[in-house]
Write an enzyme that holds these catalytic residues in place. Structure first.
Site, PDB file in Angstrom:
ATOM      1  N   VAL A   1       0.807  -1.056   0.256  1.00 16.27           N
ATOM      2  CA  VAL A   1       0.008  -0.040   0.024  1.00 16.27           C
ATOM      3  C   VAL A   1       1.060   1.363  -0.140  1.00 16.27           C
ATOM      4  O   VAL A   1       1.479   1.607   1.180  1.00 16.27           O
ATOM      5  CB  VAL A   1      -0.879   0.073   1.261  1.00 16.27           C
ATOM      6  CG1 VAL A   1      -2.031   1.076   1.019  1.00 16.27           C
ATOM      7  CG2 VAL A   1      -1.724  -1.284   1.206  1.00 16.27           C
TER       8      VAL A   1
ATOM      9  N   ASP B   1       5.152   1.511   2.962  1.00 16.80           N
ATOM     10  CA  ASP B   1       4.081   0.570   2.793  1.00 16.80           C
ATOM     11  C   ASP B   1       3.127   0.935   4.220  1.00 16.80           C
ATOM     12  O   ASP B   1       3.512   0.373   5.239  1.00 16.80           O
ATOM     13  CB  ASP B   1       4.774  -0.976   2.970  1.00 16.80           C
ATOM     14  CG  ASP B   1       3.466  -1.900   2.642  1.00 16.80           C
ATOM     15  OD1 ASP B   1       2.342  -1.597   2.901  1.00 16.80           O
ATOM     16  OD2 ASP B   1       3.997  -3.149   2.618  1.00 16.80           O
ATOM     17  N   HIS B   2       1.949   1.390   3.699  1.00 15.78           N
ATOM     18  CA  HIS B   2       0.884   1.842   4.855  1.00 15.78           C
ATOM     19  C   HIS B   2       0.558   0.527   5.584  1.00 15.78           C
ATOM     20  O   HIS B   2      -0.085   0.632   6.594  1.00 15.78           O
ATOM     21  CB  HIS B   2      -0.277   2.330   4.187  1.00 15.78           C
ATOM     22  CG  HIS B   2      -0.684   3.704   5.061  1.00 15.78           C
ATOM     23  ND1 HIS B   2      -0.574   3.443   6.518  1.00 15.78           N
ATOM     24  CD2 HIS B   2      -1.150   4.853   4.890  1.00 15.78           C
ATOM     25  CE1 HIS B   2      -1.122   4.593   6.996  1.00 15.78           C
ATOM     26  NE2 HIS B   2      -1.492   5.366   5.996  1.00 15.78           N
ATOM     27  N   ARG B   3       0.713  -0.758   5.243  1.00 16.36           N
ATOM     28  CA  ARG B   3       0.077  -1.822   6.175  1.00 16.36           C
ATOM     29  C   ARG B   3       0.979  -2.039   7.565  1.00 16.36           C
ATOM     30  O   ARG B   3       0.358  -2.521   8.286  1.00 16.36           O
ATOM     31  CB  ARG B   3       0.482  -3.102   5.082  1.00 16.36           C
ATOM     32  CG  ARG B   3      -0.301  -3.476   3.910  1.00 16.36           C
ATOM     33  CD  ARG B   3       0.278  -4.741   3.140  1.00 16.36           C
ATOM     34  NE  ARG B   3       1.626  -4.782   2.859  1.00 16.36           N
ATOM     35  CZ  ARG B   3       2.216  -5.564   2.439  1.00 16.36           C
ATOM     36  NH1 ARG B   3       1.543  -7.007   2.460  1.00 16.36           N
ATOM     37  NH2 ARG B   3       3.543  -5.978   2.169  1.00 16.36           N
ATOM     38  N   LEU B   4       2.057  -1.766   7.368  1.00 12.47           N
ATOM     39  CA  LEU B   4       2.875  -1.691   8.576  1.00 12.47           C
ATOM     40  C   LEU B   4       3.523  -0.337   9.039  1.00 12.47           C
ATOM     41  O   LEU B   4       3.814  -0.397  10.052  1.00 12.47           O
ATOM     42  CB  LEU B   4       3.956  -2.749   8.441  1.00 12.47           C
ATOM     43  CG  LEU B   4       5.328  -2.510   7.611  1.00 12.47           C
ATOM     44  CD1 LEU B   4       6.559  -3.271   7.942  1.00 12.47           C
ATOM     45  CD2 LEU B   4       5.103  -2.633   6.148  1.00 12.47           C
TER      46      LEU B   4
END
Length: 294
Positions: free
Chosen positions: A85, A265-268
């Site tokens: 993301v 990465d907006h996931r983490l």
């Protein structure tokens, strides 16, 4: 208007023409020369011209085989864009302190013949900023629902080489002082320019820096590399008017200014985490003496 006959005013009906009358006029006073091609013939000729033009363009076009580096690059960026993301944040900052440090380092005998630019300071600043923001040096493991926080900061440097885009890696950058960092950076830059990088030189990266400023760009939204979770873009460093001082001491002076952009990465990595990292990084390149606080 060769082959066409104009209607005279005397040939027009006195009363308002009906639709049928207009149709008869158009048919009756059409092409005077029977050799004028029909609409079907005109379409056929146009099709031939179109095909001939396409064939001529095909003869001028060049077909380039996709080499191994381009194939791997394409596979990497497609996987990155579809599996992460991507989000990007920017900050502009005064880096006159960094430029002064670079000028001083270049005067020192131990740095002679080494690659001493703002990129060197950026690499060191990234390592320091990660001490308080370790998630920027992490990997989301697909399929296992785990986040791996890497101990070593292995900084990849995106390089435009004769073989294409390569990302040589400064291993264990967190343990290097500026001299050691400059020595390794110089080695990798020379290998990249010569096109002689080996697989071991661009393996195991955990974070990447790309210098879009070297191409005259102010900023960018880079694509995260490999299994990493963030990439930093260095913008061009230019002289700009900048407000310094506060209150009555406030004034506008020319300063060295750049824009830093981080894709993450907006996931983490939450926006707040990326913002704090970028804030800390900007503070370090604005005033390298801040490194003493780490």
């Amino acid at each position: 208007m060769t082959g066409e006959r104009l209607l005279s005013l005397d040939e027009l009906p006195a009363s308002k023409p009906t639709q049928q009358t207009v149709r008869q006029m158009l048919v009756g006073y059409g092409p005077a020369d029977e050799s004028t091609p029909s609409s079907t013939e005109r379409r056929r000729r146009a099709h031939q011209v179109s095909r001939r033009g396409a064939n001529e363009r095909a003869l001028r076009d060049e077909e380039i085989p996709v080499d191994t580096v381009r194939r791997l690059t394409a596979r990497n960026v497609v996987h990155s864009r579809t599996s992460k993301v991507h989000t990007t944040a920017w900050v502009s900052t005064d880096v006159s302190g960094t430029m002064e440090l670079v000028a001083n380092l270049r005067k020192r005998r131990e740095f002679k013949d080494l690659h001493v630019t703002a990129l060197l300071v950026w690499c060191k600043a990234v390592c320091l900023a990660m001490r308080n923001n370790p998630m920027l040096n992490a990997t989301w493991e697909d399929g296992s629902e785990r986040i791996i926080l890497h101990h070593d900061v292995n900084i990849g440097i995106a390089a435009d080489t004769p073989r294409g885009l390569m990302v040589p890696v400064i291993k264990q950058a967190q343990n290097r002082d500026l001299l050691s960092m400059a020595d390794e950076l110089t080695r990798l830059v020379n290998l990249a320019k010569a096109g002689t990088l080996q697989p071991s030189d661009y393996r195991d990266g955990t974070f990447t820096i790309t210098n879009v400023g070297g191409l005259g760009l102010d900023a960018g939204t880079p694509i995260i590399n490999g299994s990493e979770s963030a990439i930093l873009a260095m913008g061009a460093i230019t002289r700009q008017p900048w407000v310094v001082g506060r209150g009555e001491d406030e004034k506008i002076v020319p300063r060295w200014v750049t824009t830093l952009s981080i894709s993450f990465d907006h996931r983490l990595i939450d926006g707040a985490i990326a913002s704090r990292f970028l804030r800390d990084l900007a503070a370090l390149v604005r005033d390298p003496a801040m490194a003493m606080a780490y």
